[in-house]
Design an enzyme around this catalytic site. Structure first.
Site, PDB file in Angstrom:
ATOM      1  N   ASP A 205      46.877 -48.006 -19.899  1.00  0.00           N
ATOM      2  CA  ASP A 205      45.553 -47.487 -20.211  1.00  0.00           C
ATOM      3  C   ASP A 205      45.276 -47.553 -21.709  1.00  0.00           C
ATOM      4  O   ASP A 205      46.144 -47.251 -22.536  1.00  0.00           O
ATOM      5  CB  ASP A 205      45.474 -46.023 -19.734  1.00  0.00           C
ATOM      6  CG  ASP A 205      44.117 -45.403 -19.916  1.00  0.00           C
ATOM      7  OD1 ASP A 205      43.151 -45.952 -19.355  1.00  0.00           O
ATOM      8  OD2 ASP A 205      44.019 -44.380 -20.618  1.00  0.00           O
ATOM      9  N   GLU A 253      44.621 -52.618 -20.409  1.00  0.00           N
ATOM     10  CA  GLU A 253      43.191 -52.419 -20.610  1.00  0.00           C
ATOM     11  C   GLU A 253      42.894 -52.644 -22.091  1.00  0.00           C
ATOM     12  O   GLU A 253      43.145 -51.783 -22.926  1.00  0.00           O
ATOM     13  CB  GLU A 253      42.781 -51.003 -20.199  1.00  0.00           C
ATOM     14  CG  GLU A 253      41.297 -50.740 -20.369  1.00  0.00           C
ATOM     15  CD  GLU A 253      40.928 -49.281 -20.189  1.00  0.00           C
ATOM     16  OE1 GLU A 253      39.770 -49.012 -19.823  1.00  0.00           O
ATOM     17  OE2 GLU A 253      41.776 -48.401 -20.424  1.00  0.00           O
TER      18      GLU A 253
END
Length: 566
Positions: A205, A253
């Protein structure tokens, strides 16, 4: 071509499916999805053609940010089950040929995490340095927060110690100090734990925020000369600990332009490939929606041409249409964003943070089945690995009565029964209400779609099958094919002498697409992989293909020595 080679880097020809355990299926009737329910649906996912599941956070959490505010990186939220349930699920998934990756949150924790509670207890706490603090009054940072409609900056004053802590996201998500070797070691231990539990890798993330040089500059007492050394260390640890001869992956990401993403792969050429295994292609995603809004394929061709060349073979882009967040459009200019807003989300309630749309795809295109099927054909035809968000395969819509990103995170719609077949509990006990209106479960559900030969579910199942049979799409090099229609994307994927021609019409008007393949010979046959039919190249090595409105064709160049069925 050796099909056996594609198994070595399995992720380059995978079909990834993202889901939230909380909203997938409730097996015990308490209103909350759980691992027992997910395990019951593994066969559904295998039948769809999924080969890799990405699980959103299932850790103990206050759930103020859908679980990304992690309170215990080693734990399992008891509402979803326990570690034994996770192991049983992974075992069943592996038995059905499905790998499992989980979210790894390396940028921040919940403010209820034991580390932060101890860090804010005293300036002398040994955990103080797990986070980033400043004693002086910070400048205006309103332009740096990820959530400008919620937070007015990236620093918040802690009343007990009188200092400010850093948070690029919500104030209840303090940023970890990744310059601290103890923090990096703790993240590695977390990875090691879940790898030992059987997972096959991680979706990482908010990667750029974990390597934020401004954050690192504040930590003068740590030797951290090169931020990307952190990613290299994580990748090296993953390769040492993962089973199957380094089969574990890190899918990052990284919402940056292509030229900046190269660094997160580890650079190009022989020295690269030592950081993230995969990255989401945010730029191409945003250009796809610009192209669909304009009914002009040129933005997609532009994005694909801008992808870096010379990346190591181990690197891969992940392609997607929608995901669990807003459809962010922050890599486009203001006028381009406004075009997409006008086409797909003109109402203010449909927009979020001034940069994106909190909608699912079917309502954005007014439920037009032709446009939906073309869009998903395009997704699977783009070079890279396709990623689906749960419910996309049946055409789920959003629930705009919910706040923020929750609009697209509603319970999975399994049937037309109560709560869409998600749970037998009272509706008030569900984590979120089921979608109402024309996209509610009485109209959109998996049970009905399985019995409808013309459904979106059946279409995407076929795409999964053809994609898995076509390593050219995940492994090959891309060529844009010149042809006269700006509304048509025509490209070719080539790998080790095998190739596929892919045609997509982004407009409702039918066209005849003429194209030339000058490296092939007269009479070469192109076999349609999605419907009956074939064509041949004429003496000028040309062919013409009829494309209906929102039509799409996958044409494999047939070679006598190719043993694959067509």
């Amino acid at each position: 071509m050796r099909i056996a080679d594609t198994a070595d880097l399995w992720y380059k020809n995978a079909v990834v499916y993202c889901l939230d355990v909380e909203t997938f299926l409730d097996a015990d009737g308490d209103g909350v999805g759980d691992f027992a329910g997910l395990t019951q649906r593994v066969d559904y996912l295998a039948e769809l053609g999924v080969t890799c599941l990405w699980l959103m956070p299932f850790y103990p959490s206050p759930r103020r940010d859908d679980g990304y505010d992690v309170q215990d990186m080693y734990g399992v939220d008891p509402r979803y089950g326990d570690h034994g349930d996770v192991v049983e699920f992974i075992r069943v998934a592996h038995d059905r040929g499905i790998r499992v990756i989980i979210d790894l949150v390396i940028n921040h924790t919940s403010d209820r995490h034991p580390w932060f509670r101890r860090a804010r207890s005293s300036k002398d706490s040994p955990y103080r340095d797990f986070y980033v603090w400043r004693a002086d009054t910070p400048p205006d940072t309103s332009d740096q927060t990820m959530f400008p409609d919620v937070e007015d900056g990236i620093w918040t004053r802690d009343e007990k110690t009188g200092e400010h802590y850093l948070h690029h996201f919500f104030r209840h998500q303090p940023d970890l100090n990744t310059a601290n070797p103890q923090v990096r070691e703790a993240i590695e231990r977390t990875m090691g734990f879940w790898l030992q539990m059987g997972v096959d890798g991680f979706r990482v993330d908010a990667v750029p925020f974990a390597l934020n040089e401004n954050t690192i500059d504040l930590q003068q007492h740590h030797a951290f000369d090169e931020p990307h050394d952190y990613l290299r260390a994580l990748r090296g640890f993953l390769q040492r600990r993962s089973s199957g001869n380094g089969a574990g992956i890190m899918l990052g990401e990284v919402n940056l332009p292509h030229e900046e993403q190269v660094e997160f792969f580890g650079g190009d050429g022989g020295d690269g490939g030592d950081q993230l295994t995969m990255q989401f292609d945010f730029l191409t995603n945003q250009k796809v929606f610009l192209a669909m809004a304009r009914q002009d394929a040129r933005p997609i061709a532009e994005a694909l041409r801008s992808r870096p060349t010379g990346l190591p073979e181990t690197c891969q882009y992940a392609t997607f249409l929608r995901n669990h967040d807003e459809l962010t459009l922050d890599l486009l200019d203001t006028d381009e964003r406004e075009e997409i807003f006008a086409a797909f989300g003109p109402a203010e309630e449909m927009q979020l943070f001034g940069r994106g749309l909190r909608r699912r795809l079917p309502p954005m295109v007014d439920g037009d089945p032709r446009r939906l099927k073309m869009a998903y054909s395009l997704l699977f035809a783009l070079p890279g690995t396709p990623v689906l968000f749960y419910g996309e395969e049946i055409g789920m819509g959003e629930e705009l009565s919910l706040e923020g990103r929750a609009a697209v995170r509603t319970p999975m719609q399994w049937s037309a029964e109560k709560n869409g077949g998600f749970s037998a509990a009272r509706p008030s006990r569900l984590p979120r209400p089921v979608v109402e209106g024309p996209y509610g479960p009485e109209h959109v559900n998996a049970a009905d779609a399985r019995r409808d030969a013309g459904s979106l579910l059946q279409h995407i199942t076929r795409l999964c099958q053809r994609y898995r049979e076509s390593p050219e799409l995940g492994w090959g090099t891309m060529e844009i094919i010149e042809q006269p229609h700006q509304q048509v994307l025509a490209h070719r994927m080539v790998w080790r002498g095998s190739s596929i021609v892919l045609l997509h019409n982004l407009s409702p008007e039918p066209v005849v697409v003429g194209f030339e393949l000058e490296d092939l010979s007269e009479g070469t046959e192109l076999v349609d992989l999605l419907q009956p039919g074939a064509c041949r190249l004429d003496a000028g090595r040309r062919s013409e293909i009829d494309l209906e409105g929102y039509g799409h064709r996958w044409l494999r160049v047939r070679r006598q020595e190719d043993p694959r069925l067509v």
